[in-house]
Design an enzyme around this catalytic site. Sequence first.
Site, PDB file in Angstrom:
ATOM      1  N   ARG A  27      10.804 -88.853 -19.385  1.00 37.51           N
ATOM      2  CA  ARG A  27      10.972 -90.271 -19.225  1.00 37.51           C
ATOM      3  C   ARG A  27      10.215 -91.143 -18.593  1.00 37.51           C
ATOM      4  NH1 ARG A  27      16.104 -91.652 -21.996  1.00 37.51           N
ATOM      5  NH2 ARG A  27      16.246 -90.116 -23.614  1.00 37.51           N
ATOM      6  N   ARG A  31      12.669 -97.558 -19.209  1.00 35.43           N
ATOM      7  CA  ARG A  31      13.244 -98.696 -18.602  1.00 35.43           C
ATOM      8  C   ARG A  31      13.208 -99.146 -17.257  1.00 35.43           C
ATOM      9  NH1 ARG A  31      18.713 -97.667 -21.979  1.00 35.43           N
ATOM     10  NH2 ARG A  31      17.866 -95.497 -21.105  1.00 35.43           N
ATOM     11  N   ARG A  40       8.835-103.720 -24.895  1.00 34.78           N
ATOM     12  CA  ARG A  40       9.864-103.564 -25.845  1.00 34.78           C
ATOM     13  C   ARG A  40      10.492-105.027 -26.282  1.00 34.78           C
ATOM     14  NH1 ARG A  40      15.576-101.117 -23.850  1.00 34.78           N
ATOM     15  NH2 ARG A  40      15.797-103.363 -23.295  1.00 34.78           N
ATOM     16  N   ASP A  77      10.713 -90.679 -29.735  1.00 28.16           N
ATOM     17  CA  ASP A  77      12.132 -90.085 -29.468  1.00 28.16           C
ATOM     18  C   ASP A  77      12.244 -88.660 -30.443  1.00 28.16           C
ATOM     19  OD1 ASP A  77      14.456 -91.150 -27.963  1.00 28.16           O
ATOM     20  OD2 ASP A  77      15.302 -90.217 -29.830  1.00 28.16           O
ATOM     21  N   TYR A 154      23.335 -84.507 -32.771  1.00 22.41           N
ATOM     22  CA  TYR A 154      23.193 -85.846 -32.712  1.00 22.41           C
ATOM     23  C   TYR A 154      23.522 -86.346 -34.437  1.00 22.41           C
ATOM     24  CZ  TYR A 154      21.414 -87.051 -28.247  1.00 22.41           C
ATOM     25  OH  TYR A 154      21.535 -87.016 -26.854  1.00 22.41           O
TER      26      TYR A 154
HETATM   27  O1  CP3 Z   1       9.528 -88.989 -21.615  1.00 22.08           O
HETATM   28  C1  CP3 Z   1       8.945 -89.801 -22.019  1.00 22.08           C
HETATM   29  O2  CP3 Z   1       8.169 -90.811 -21.391  1.00 22.08           O
HETATM   30  C2  CP3 Z   1       8.784 -89.724 -23.641  1.00 22.08           C
HETATM   31  C3  CP3 Z   1       9.616 -90.554 -24.400  1.00 22.08           C
HETATM   32  C4  CP3 Z   1      10.944 -90.102 -24.687  1.00 22.08           C
HETATM   33  C5  CP3 Z   1      12.020 -90.743 -25.069  1.00 22.08           C
HETATM   34  N1  CP3 Z   1      13.113 -90.212 -25.409  1.00 22.08           N
HETATM   35  C6  CP3 Z   1      12.174 -92.167 -24.966  1.00 22.08           C
HETATM   36  C7  CP3 Z   1      13.189 -92.954 -24.966  1.00 22.08           C
HETATM   37  C8  CP3 Z   1      11.339 -88.711 -24.760  1.00 22.08           C
HETATM   38  C9  CP3 Z   1      10.651 -87.373 -24.446  1.00 22.08           C
HETATM   39  C10 CP3 Z   1      12.748 -88.951 -25.310  1.00 22.08           C
HETATM   40  C11 CP3 Z   1      13.459 -87.487 -25.669  1.00 22.08           C
HETATM   41  C12 CP3 Z   1      15.025 -87.724 -26.027  1.00 22.08           C
HETATM   42  N2  CP3 Z   1      15.543 -88.491 -26.711  1.00 22.08           N
HETATM   43  C13 CP3 Z   1      16.108 -86.871 -25.785  1.00 22.08           C
HETATM   44  C14 CP3 Z   1      15.491 -85.546 -24.873  1.00 22.08           C
HETATM   45  C15 CP3 Z   1      15.421 -85.637 -23.492  1.00 22.08           C
HETATM   46  C16 CP3 Z   1      16.850 -85.826 -22.747  1.00 22.08           C
HETATM   47  O3  CP3 Z   1      16.902 -87.084 -22.173  1.00 22.08           O
HETATM   48  O4  CP3 Z   1      17.573 -85.081 -22.700  1.00 22.08           O
HETATM   49  C17 CP3 Z   1      17.164 -87.104 -26.146  1.00 22.08           C
HETATM   50  C18 CP3 Z   1      18.459 -86.601 -25.930  1.00 22.08           C
HETATM   51  C19 CP3 Z   1      16.820 -88.353 -26.839  1.00 22.08           C
HETATM   52  C20 CP3 Z   1      17.852 -89.321 -27.642  1.00 22.08           C
HETATM   53  C21 CP3 Z   1      17.904 -90.707 -27.154  1.00 22.08           C
HETATM   54  N3  CP3 Z   1      16.987 -91.524 -27.077  1.00 22.08           N
HETATM   55  C22 CP3 Z   1      19.085 -91.173 -26.524  1.00 22.08           C
HETATM   56  C23 CP3 Z   1      20.332 -90.503 -26.046  1.00 22.08           C
HETATM   57  C24 CP3 Z   1      18.666 -92.432 -25.958  1.00 22.08           C
HETATM   58  C25 CP3 Z   1      19.502 -93.452 -25.299  1.00 22.08           C
HETATM   59  C26 CP3 Z   1      19.257 -93.144 -23.865  1.00 22.08           C
HETATM   60  C27 CP3 Z   1      19.965 -94.299 -22.897  1.00 22.08           C
HETATM   61  O5  CP3 Z   1      19.922 -94.038 -21.764  1.00 22.08           O
HETATM   62  O6  CP3 Z   1      20.328 -95.466 -23.309  1.00 22.08           O
HETATM   63  C28 CP3 Z   1      17.437 -92.667 -26.413  1.00 22.08           C
HETATM   64  C29 CP3 Z   1      16.633 -93.961 -26.266  1.00 22.08           C
HETATM   65  C30 CP3 Z   1      15.119 -93.924 -25.618  1.00 22.08           C
HETATM   66  N4  CP3 Z   1      14.490 -92.817 -25.818  1.00 22.08           N
HETATM   67  C31 CP3 Z   1      14.838 -94.720 -24.475  1.00 22.08           C
HETATM   68  C32 CP3 Z   1      13.448 -94.195 -24.227  1.00 22.08           C
HETATM   69  C33 CP3 Z   1      12.640 -94.967 -23.257  1.00 22.08           C
HETATM   70  C34 CP3 Z   1      15.367 -96.066 -23.972  1.00 22.08           C
HETATM   71  C35 CP3 Z   1      15.704 -96.872 -25.299  1.00 22.08           C
HETATM   72  C36 CP3 Z   1      15.437 -98.226 -24.847  1.00 22.08           C
HETATM   73  O7  CP3 Z   1      14.521 -98.944 -24.424  1.00 22.08           O
HETATM   74  O8  CP3 Z   1      16.374 -99.039 -25.185  1.00 22.08           O
END
Ligand code: CP3
Length: 353
Positions: A27, A31, A40, A77, A154
């Site tokens: 990640r 944010r 964003r 994502d 999910y």
């Molecule tokens: O690593 C990176 O920089 C690449 C981008 C990336 C994102 N999601 C961007 C993202 C990667 C590799 C993911 C993978 C992902 N997404 C996973 C596996 C990794 C992990 O954390 O276990 C999972 C379970 C998801 C599903 C997902 N996407 C969730 C549960 C959420 C909400 C998280 C939260 O804290 O609110 C997301 C959103 C997400 N994916 C964000 C980002 C930068 C935040 C969204 C925003 O900007 O509002």
Amino acid sequence: MTELKNDLLLRALLRQPVNRTPLWIMRQAGRYLPEYLEARQSAGSFMKLCKTPELACEVTLQPLRRFPLDAAIIFSDILTIPDVMGLGLHFVEGEGPKFEDPIDTESEIHNLPRPDVNESLHYVMEAISLARRELKGSVPLIGFSGSPWTLAAYMLEGGSSKDFATAKAMIHDEPKLMHTLLGKLAETATDYLNAQIEHGAQAVQIFDSWGGILSPEAFREFSLRYIEQIVSGLKRENEGRQVPVIVFSKGANTHLEALADTGCNALGLDWTISLQEARRRVGDRVALQGNLDPAIVRCKPDIIRQQAGNVLNSFGQGDGHVFNLGHGITPDIDPDHVDVLVNAVWEMSPAFH
Ligand code: CP3
């Protein structure tokens, strides 16, 4: 073969010699970076960022402009797969992902399509091509997918959950149906990763973020088996170079040996196991990636340095280690603390090689 100026990540994942420990951060685009929040905001939503290749490429590069990281990871994502299977993904501020149309009937599972990923996820492929062009061979680009079990969890729950009880119940109540769903997801995840590789992803990671909530028997039958299926279906060489595969199964440290046997090149580790123990158990077969507790990055600089040193020490002398956090960096982190961490790994790690 396109020139790659810094191939430390690829070398470490293949357990080849390096002169310092490469590092990237799960990640890393996200944010905690003010420039991400700005991008964003002007895009309007997270999904708009993902679906607009120029913006996804821009956000992919943001962390590399600040920190001397050894890899970029394409901004997207894991839930784009269920989105294009027809579930309709959106994000509710503060609540995480939500599907408009979660799957809840047998016929919906049987009718799930196998999407043409080059078409439906064209925006990801285009973002990868753009990012490769912009990176100009400075560092490798990582592609990724969710594991079938994590995606299914999910999809059945309709979004995030503390315990994914619906999905877990289905494992036991309807195992055949669950296998149908997981089989379909494994096929599409394989297509998706291969398409990413063909478009320029130089390493790939499979995120099994929820593997650790399963009992040992359920893990092997419903998570591990499908990770194995994906790994065995991946294109392992492109542009004259090996494409290493990383498997990150969070909370599944009891299964390290079995995970190492999936045919992957490296295991991503959370912070609940020492690298020393992991290395003793599987270090002769796979590289290890991790595993600083993400909570440490909030601490005082001295503590960050000390704990980063402990991670390096725990792996010890030799090759086959990629430094990372044990899970994604959280939104509350001050980017200056990331600087401290990255500098610490740059300064301390040459002594281990
Ligand atoms: O690593 C990176 O920089 C690449 C981008 C990336 C994102 N999601 C961007 C993202 C990667 C590799 C993911 C993978 C992902 N997404 C996973 C596996 C990794 C992990 O954390 O276990 C999972 C379970 C998801 C599903 C997902 N996407 C969730 C549960 C959420 C909400 C998280 C939260 O804290 O609110 C997301 C959103 C997400 N994916 C964000 C980002 C930068 C935040 C969204 C925003 O900007 O509002």
